[in-house]
Write a protein that holds these residues in place. Structure first.
Motif, PDB file in Angstrom:
ATOM      1  N   SER A  15       0.839  -1.207   0.000  1.00 20.80           N
ATOM      2  CA  SER A  15       0.000   0.000   0.000  1.00 20.80           C
ATOM      3  C   SER A  15       0.872   1.254   0.000  1.00 20.80           C
ATOM      4  O   SER A  15       0.586   2.217  -0.726  1.00 20.80           O
ATOM      5  CB  SER A  15      -0.921   0.005   1.218  1.00 20.80           C
ATOM      6  OG  SER A  15      -1.845  -1.067   1.159  1.00 20.80           O
ATOM      7  N   ALA A  16       1.927   1.235   0.819  1.00 24.58           N
ATOM      8  CA  ALA A  16       2.829   2.386   0.873  1.00 24.58           C
ATOM      9  C   ALA A  16       3.519   2.590  -0.479  1.00 24.58           C
ATOM     10  O   ALA A  16       3.662   3.719  -0.957  1.00 24.58           O
ATOM     11  CB  ALA A  16       3.873   2.179   1.973  1.00 24.58           C
ATOM     12  N   ASP A  17       3.911   1.487  -1.109  1.00 22.58           N
ATOM     13  CA  ASP A  17       4.557   1.552  -2.416  1.00 22.58           C
ATOM     14  C   ASP A  17       3.598   2.112  -3.469  1.00 22.58           C
ATOM     15  O   ASP A  17       3.974   2.953  -4.291  1.00 22.58           O
ATOM     16  CB  ASP A  17       5.024   0.157  -2.836  1.00 22.58           C
ATOM     17  CG  ASP A  17       5.808   0.174  -4.137  1.00 22.58           C
ATOM     18  OD1 ASP A  17       6.992   0.567  -4.114  1.00 22.58           O
ATOM     19  OD2 ASP A  17       5.238  -0.198  -5.184  1.00 22.58           O
ATOM     20  N   GLN A  18       2.350   1.667  -3.423  1.00 18.99           N
ATOM     21  CA  GLN A  18       1.348   2.149  -4.369  1.00 18.99           C
ATOM     22  C   GLN A  18       1.071   3.635  -4.177  1.00 18.99           C
ATOM     23  O   GLN A  18       0.862   4.374  -5.143  1.00 18.99           O
ATOM     24  CB  GLN A  18       0.064   1.333  -4.221  1.00 18.99           C
ATOM     25  CG  GLN A  18       0.194  -0.099  -4.726  1.00 18.99           C
ATOM     26  CD  GLN A  18      -0.971  -0.980  -4.317  1.00 18.99           C
ATOM     27  OE1 GLN A  18      -1.908  -0.522  -3.655  1.00 18.99           O
ATOM     28  NE2 GLN A  18      -0.921  -2.250  -4.702  1.00 18.99           N
ATOM     29  N   ASP A  19       1.079   4.081  -2.919  1.00 15.00           N
ATOM     30  CA  ASP A  19       0.855   5.503  -2.634  1.00 15.00           C
ATOM     31  C   ASP A  19       1.981   6.348  -3.226  1.00 15.00           C
ATOM     32  O   ASP A  19       1.735   7.423  -3.801  1.00 15.00           O
ATOM     33  CB  ASP A  19       0.775   5.735  -1.120  1.00 15.00           C
ATOM     34  CG  ASP A  19      -0.510   5.177  -0.518  1.00 15.00           C
ATOM     35  OD1 ASP A  19      -1.460   4.919  -1.284  1.00 15.00           O
ATOM     36  OD2 ASP A  19      -0.549   4.999   0.714  1.00 15.00           O
ATOM     37  N   ILE A  20       3.231   5.870  -3.086  1.00 17.36           N
ATOM     38  CA  ILE A  20       4.376   6.599  -3.648  1.00 17.36           C
ATOM     39  C   ILE A  20       4.240   6.691  -5.166  1.00 17.36           C
ATOM     40  O   ILE A  20       4.428   7.758  -5.765  1.00 17.36           O
ATOM     41  CB  ILE A  20       5.700   5.901  -3.269  1.00 17.36           C
ATOM     42  CG1 ILE A  20       5.973   6.046  -1.777  1.00 17.36           C
ATOM     43  CG2 ILE A  20       6.867   6.487  -4.074  1.00 17.36           C
ATOM     44  CD1 ILE A  20       7.196   5.278  -1.297  1.00 17.36           C
ATOM     45  N   ARG A  21       3.901   5.573  -5.789  1.00 14.84           N
ATOM     46  CA  ARG A  21       3.778   5.545  -7.245  1.00 14.84           C
ATOM     47  C   ARG A  21       2.654   6.457  -7.732  1.00 14.84           C
ATOM     48  O   ARG A  21       2.772   7.106  -8.770  1.00 14.84           O
ATOM     49  CB  ARG A  21       3.572   4.111  -7.735  1.00 14.84           C
ATOM     50  CG  ARG A  21       4.800   3.230  -7.509  1.00 14.84           C
ATOM     51  CD  ARG A  21       4.592   1.808  -8.016  1.00 14.84           C
ATOM     52  NE  ARG A  21       5.729   0.962  -7.651  1.00 14.84           N
ATOM     53  CZ  ARG A  21       6.859   0.890  -8.326  1.00 14.84           C
ATOM     54  NH1 ARG A  21       7.001   1.606  -9.434  1.00 14.84           N
ATOM     55  NH2 ARG A  21       7.835   0.104  -7.918  1.00 14.84           N
ATOM     56  N   GLU A  22       1.581   6.510  -6.986  1.00 18.16           N
ATOM     57  CA  GLU A  22       0.464   7.380  -7.370  1.00 18.16           C
ATOM     58  C   GLU A  22       0.866   8.845  -7.254  1.00 18.16           C
ATOM     59  O   GLU A  22       0.534   9.663  -8.125  1.00 18.16           O
ATOM     60  CB  GLU A  22      -0.750   7.101  -6.488  1.00 18.16           C
ATOM     61  CG  GLU A  22      -1.987   7.904  -6.855  1.00 18.16           C
ATOM     62  CD  GLU A  22      -2.457   7.697  -8.280  1.00 18.16           C
ATOM     63  OE1 GLU A  22      -3.019   8.646  -8.863  1.00 18.16           O
ATOM     64  OE2 GLU A  22      -2.251   6.582  -8.829  1.00 18.16           O
ATOM     65  N   ASP A  23       1.589   9.187  -6.189  1.00 19.52           N
ATOM     66  CA  ASP A  23       2.075  10.565  -6.034  1.00 19.52           C
ATOM     67  C   ASP A  23       3.017  10.936  -7.173  1.00 19.52           C
ATOM     68  O   ASP A  23       2.973  12.056  -7.693  1.00 19.52           O
ATOM     69  CB  ASP A  23       2.798  10.720  -4.689  1.00 19.52           C
ATOM     70  CG  ASP A  23       1.843  10.706  -3.505  1.00 19.52           C
ATOM     71  OD1 ASP A  23       0.625  10.902  -3.729  1.00 19.52           O
ATOM     72  OD2 ASP A  23       2.309  10.485  -2.371  1.00 19.52           O
ATOM     73  N   ARG A  25       3.058   9.609 -10.206  1.00 20.55           N
ATOM     74  CA  ARG A  25       2.276   9.715 -11.451  1.00 20.55           C
ATOM     75  C   ARG A  25       1.586  11.071 -11.576  1.00 20.55           C
ATOM     76  O   ARG A  25       1.515  11.638 -12.674  1.00 20.55           O
ATOM     77  CB  ARG A  25       1.250   8.582 -11.531  1.00 20.55           C
ATOM     78  CG  ARG A  25       1.812   7.267 -12.076  1.00 20.55           C
ATOM     79  CD  ARG A  25       0.714   6.280 -12.399  1.00 20.55           C
ATOM     80  NE  ARG A  25       0.126   5.723 -11.188  1.00 20.55           N
ATOM     81  CZ  ARG A  25       0.527   4.595 -10.613  1.00 20.55           C
ATOM     82  NH1 ARG A  25       1.508   3.905 -11.133  1.00 20.55           N
ATOM     83  NH2 ARG A  25      -0.063   4.151  -9.525  1.00 20.55           N
ATOM     84  N   LYS A  26       1.110  11.601 -10.471  1.00 21.19           N
ATOM     85  CA  LYS A  26       0.427  12.898 -10.511  1.00 21.19           C
ATOM     86  C   LYS A  26       1.384  14.011 -10.928  1.00 21.19           C
ATOM     87  O   LYS A  26       1.037  14.879 -11.737  1.00 21.19           O
ATOM     88  CB  LYS A  26      -0.170  13.200  -9.137  1.00 21.19           C
ATOM     89  CG  LYS A  26      -1.374  12.332  -8.776  1.00 21.19           C
ATOM     90  CD  LYS A  26      -1.884  12.653  -7.381  1.00 21.19           C
ATOM     91  CE  LYS A  26      -3.070  11.778  -7.011  1.00 21.19           C
ATOM     92  NZ  LYS A  26      -3.545  12.027  -5.631  1.00 21.19           N
ATOM     93  N   LYS A  78       8.912  12.951  -3.673  1.00 25.28           N
ATOM     94  CA  LYS A  78       7.874  11.915  -3.645  1.00 25.28           C
ATOM     95  C   LYS A  78       8.395  10.509  -3.391  1.00 25.28           C
ATOM     96  O   LYS A  78       7.601   9.578  -3.261  1.00 25.28           O
ATOM     97  CB  LYS A  78       7.074  11.939  -4.960  1.00 25.28           C
ATOM     98  CG  LYS A  78       6.408  13.274  -5.267  1.00 25.28           C
ATOM     99  CD  LYS A  78       5.476  13.718  -4.149  1.00 25.28           C
ATOM    100  CE  LYS A  78       4.793  15.039  -4.498  1.00 25.28           C
ATOM    101  NZ  LYS A  78       3.943  15.526  -3.391  1.00 25.28           N
TER     102      LYS A  78
END
Length: 227
Positions: A15-23, A25-26, A78
């Motif tokens: 979940s933490a990894d996905q949050d970093i990747r989403e940040d 991507r933005k 990020k």
């Protein structure tokens, strides 16, 4: 620790990894938008009226690069500084694009090849990987190859605009660039495929120059003035 606890910890990591990747991507999306704006400014040099206004187009592009630097500065925050290559895939393409744009601006200004150090300065990043967010050598080379393709298009449009000296200068530059790349033993498949495209760019520009020569239009104003 139970199996359930183990997988709960794993889920927390994912979940933490996905949050970093989403940040990431933005920020990359915003960076891509600025890159498109710079490209729009520079694309106008291909128009007949654009050749007369190259300095102002380059100036405007350089102004927009300040926005690029701001976005990259945001991007740096990020992800952990020591995990550049873990997330590199997210910004690799856009970094190659802005490298191409920086290289194109420098060429239009001075008809010279931008160095990796100059690109890094324009983008506000490092050259050495030990210092954090940096311009990978393969991303730099990819950006230069994209520029070569743009110059082949510029050579064609120069003739349409009545600028017969520019294709000759582009031809000399691209041939020097090709000679430089021939010295490299490229192992990166995408980069090698892009280099294969340089051969077509060289051929395309040579055809433009040949067409000018048989029409008696190959006298470069710069060299002609020396005679």
């Amino acid at each position: 620790m139970s199996v359930t606890d183990m997988f709960s910890n794993i889920q927390g990591f994912l979940s933490a990894d996905q949050d970093i990747r989403e940040d990431i991507r933005k920020v990359v999306q915003v960076l891509e938008q600025t890159a498109r704006e710079i490209l729009t400014v520079l694309q106008s040099v291909h128009q007949p009226s654009g050749f007369k206004d190259i300095p102002s187009k380059c100036l405007r592009a350089r102004e927009l690069f300040s926005t690029v630097r701001n976005h990259i500065g945001d991007l740096k925050t990020k992800f952990p500084v020591d995990q550049y290559y873990r997330f590199h895939e997210h910004w690799r393409f856009v970094l190659q694009r802005v490298t191409f744009l920086a290289a194109f601006v420098v060429y239009l200004e001075s008809e010279s090849l931008v160095t990796r150090e100059e690109v890094a300065q324009i983008l506000g990043i490092e050259v050495d990987r030990e210092k954090g967010f940096h311009l990978d050598i393969e991303d730099y080379l990819a950006g230069v190859l994209i520029m070569a393709s743009e110059l082949s298009r510029l050579a064609v449009n120069s003739v349409t605009s009545g600028d017969y000296g520019r294709p000759l200068r582009i031809s000399r530059f691209i041939n020097e660039l090709d000679s430089g790349f021939r010295l490299l033993n490229l192992k990166n498949d995408p980069l090698r495929k892009r280099y294969d495209g340089l051969k077509y760019d060289v051929k395309k520009i040579e055809e433009v120059v040949y067409d000018l020569s048989i029409r008696g239009l190959t006298k470069d104003p710069e060299t002609a003035g020396d005679k």
